[in-house]
Design a protein around this motif. Structure first.
Motif, mmCIF file in Angstrom:
data_model
loop_
_atom_site.group_PDB
_atom_site.id
_atom_site.type_symbol
_atom_site.label_atom_id
_atom_site.label_comp_id
_atom_site.label_asym_id
_atom_site.label_seq_id
_atom_site.Cartn_x
_atom_site.Cartn_y
_atom_site.Cartn_z
ATOM 1 N N TRP A 1 14.646 1.666 11.861
ATOM 2 C CA TRP A 1 14.194 2.007 10.700
ATOM 3 C C TRP A 1 12.838 1.270 10.364
ATOM 4 N N HIS A 2 12.847 -0.018 10.752
ATOM 5 C CA HIS A 2 11.537 -0.767 10.200
ATOM 6 C C HIS A 2 10.373 -0.145 11.190
ATOM 7 N N GLY A 3 10.749 0.293 12.311
ATOM 8 C CA GLY A 3 9.602 0.990 13.255
ATOM 9 C C GLY A 3 9.125 2.322 12.674
ATOM 10 N N SER A 4 10.239 3.000 12.233
ATOM 11 C CA SER A 4 10.003 4.274 11.588
ATOM 12 C C SER A 4 8.965 4.242 10.302
ATOM 13 N N VAL A 5 9.263 3.145 9.506
ATOM 14 C CA VAL A 5 8.507 2.743 8.130
ATOM 15 C C VAL A 5 7.067 2.559 8.591
ATOM 16 N N MET A 6 7.086 1.478 9.564
ATOM 17 C CA MET A 6 5.823 1.039 10.133
ATOM 18 C C MET A 6 4.752 2.205 10.803
ATOM 19 N N SER A 7 5.528 3.238 11.156
ATOM 20 C CA SER A 7 4.691 4.317 11.805
ATOM 21 C C SER A 7 4.133 5.324 10.925
ATOM 22 N N ILE A 8 4.276 5.347 9.660
ATOM 23 C CA ILE A 8 3.518 5.820 8.344
ATOM 24 C C ILE A 8 2.254 5.404 8.319
ATOM 25 N N PRO A 9 1.586 6.395 8.520
ATOM 26 C CA PRO A 9 -0.047 6.148 8.422
ATOM 27 C C PRO A 9 -0.458 5.202 7.409
ATOM 28 N N LYS A 10 -1.341 4.327 7.593
ATOM 29 C CA LYS A 10 -1.912 3.149 6.461
ATOM 30 C C LYS A 10 -2.406 4.076 5.389
ATOM 31 N N GLY A 11 -3.088 5.195 5.523
ATOM 32 C CA GLY A 11 -3.374 5.976 4.540
ATOM 33 C C GLY A 11 -2.594 6.336 3.469
ATOM 34 N N GLN A 12 -1.205 6.538 3.644
ATOM 35 C CA GLN A 12 -0.247 6.893 2.962
ATOM 36 C C GLN A 12 0.116 5.610 1.927
ATOM 37 N N TRP A 13 -0.116 4.374 2.747
ATOM 38 C CA TRP A 13 0.282 3.193 1.628
ATOM 39 C C TRP A 13 -0.946 3.182 0.713
ATOM 40 N N GLU A 14 -2.024 3.344 1.172
ATOM 41 C CA GLU A 14 -3.345 3.256 0.361
ATOM 42 C C GLU A 14 -3.205 4.218 -0.972
ATOM 43 N N ALA A 15 -2.731 5.672 -0.351
ATOM 44 C CA ALA A 15 -2.656 6.409 -1.458
ATOM 45 C C ALA A 15 -1.835 6.243 -2.615
ATOM 46 N N SER A 16 -0.500 6.001 -2.020
ATOM 47 C CA SER A 16 0.607 5.447 -3.117
ATOM 48 C C SER A 16 0.084 4.447 -3.956
ATOM 49 N N SER A 17 -0.714 3.395 -3.330
ATOM 50 C CA SER A 17 -1.005 2.248 -4.003
ATOM 51 C C SER A 17 -2.161 2.638 -5.101
ATOM 52 N N SER A 18 -2.699 3.301 -4.926
ATOM 53 C CA SER A 18 -3.996 3.954 -5.687
ATOM 54 C C SER A 18 -3.438 4.714 -6.931
ATOM 55 N N LEU A 19 -2.222 5.075 -6.868
ATOM 56 C CA LEU A 19 -1.348 5.810 -7.808
ATOM 57 C C LEU A 19 -0.812 4.679 -8.785
ATOM 58 N N ALA A 20 -0.954 3.442 -8.695
ATOM 59 C CA ALA A 20 -0.359 2.371 -9.247
ATOM 60 C C ALA A 20 1.137 2.348 -9.169
ATOM 61 N N LEU A 21 1.793 2.717 -7.913
ATOM 62 C CA LEU A 21 2.929 2.575 -7.695
ATOM 63 C C LEU A 21 3.363 0.920 -7.121
ATOM 64 N N ASN A 22 4.110 0.421 -7.609
ATOM 65 C CA ASN A 22 4.656 -0.836 -7.173
ATOM 66 C C ASN A 22 5.322 -0.675 -5.670
ATOM 67 N N LEU A 23 5.451 -1.712 -5.058
ATOM 68 C CA LEU A 23 6.042 -1.494 -3.517
ATOM 69 C C LEU A 23 7.406 -0.672 -3.647
ATOM 70 N N ARG A 24 8.486 -1.061 -4.648
ATOM 71 C CA ARG A 24 9.649 -0.472 -4.480
ATOM 72 C C ARG A 24 9.316 1.034 -4.603
ATOM 73 N N GLU A 25 8.426 1.519 -5.678
ATOM 74 C CA GLU A 25 8.270 3.070 -5.803
ATOM 75 C C GLU A 25 7.527 3.664 -4.626
ATOM 76 N N GLN A 26 6.616 2.794 -4.188
ATOM 77 C CA GLN A 26 6.183 3.208 -2.809
ATOM 78 C C GLN A 26 7.113 3.545 -1.864
#
Length: 216
Positions: A105-130
């Motif tokens: 599961w860690h590998g699956s999470v890390m396979s999500i493109p970095k852009g998805q992390w950045e996009a969700s972060s730009s929406l002011a979501l904290n890590l738990r919400e991301q």
């Protein structure tokens, strides 16, 4: 075939199938809960828990499951505990499944493109919400095939619980063989029963994979 008829052999083996399924189910559920907890800790607290979790994963992935069963069953006795074969097998297989699932599961999470992390972060979501709203829903689709594959592997690995005295499908086959002296037939039926259990699970996993791929 001694006093056992063919039907007697098949009937007794069929009666042991629920125990194999029961052990597989609780081991998979226990491993899933443990794997999910460790995954969250590994992502949210990498500096505090990351290294310890990595050691745990490497320990269970790098040693034979048979040795893990022996160490669990006999090791608990050193602390004054006398676990039943079912308890020892459940504990060991849950730890074993948890190690593989948290890594998968860690590998699956890390396979999500970095852009998805950045996009969700730009929406002011904290890590738990991301993780909850953006990352995990996508990671689940990626993790389905290896997760189902591990479930099938756990079903087959329950056969090793016979070495500590837990009477499941393989152990029942051993007992019957000692009476009938016909190992080819008995273990042939055992193999067919494992196939009858595992093959539908594999097909279900492939169907889920195609479903998620189509949606994606």
């Amino acid at each position: 075939m001694s006093s056992f008829t063919t039907w007697d052999v098949i009937r007794n083996l069929l009666l042991s199938v629920p125990w194999t399924l029961f052990l597989s189910a609780i081991a998979f559920v226990g491993g899933s809960v443990l794997g999910l907890v460790l995954l969250v800790l590994r992502i949210m607290k990498p500096h505090s828990f990351g290294r310890a979790i990595t050691w745990y994963v490497q320990l269970f992935q790098g040693t034979p499951l048979l040795m893990q069963l022996f160490l669990t069953y006999f090791g608990l006795a050193l602390f004054g505990l006398n676990p039943s074969p079912l308890l020892a097998a459940t504990l060991c297989l849950s730890l074993y499944a948890g190690a593989f699932l948290t890594e998968t599961w860690h590998g699956s999470v890390m396979s999500i493109p970095k852009g998805q992390w950045e996009a969700s972060s730009s929406l002011a979501l904290n890590l738990r919400e991301q993780l909850r709203y953006v990352i995990f829903p996508q990671a689940i689709k990626v993790s389905v095939p290896p997760t189902v594959g591990l479930g099938v592997q756990i079903i087959k690995n329950t056969s090793l619980a016979s070495v500590i005295g837990f009477v499941e499908l393989t152990r029942t086959g051993q007992i019957i063989t000692n009476v009938t002296y016909d190992p080819f037939f008995v273990y042939g039926v055992v193999a067919l029963l494992y196939f009858a259990i595992c093959f539908p699970c594999s097909m279900w996993g492939r169907a889920l994979e195609r479903k998620f791929s189509f949606k994606h």
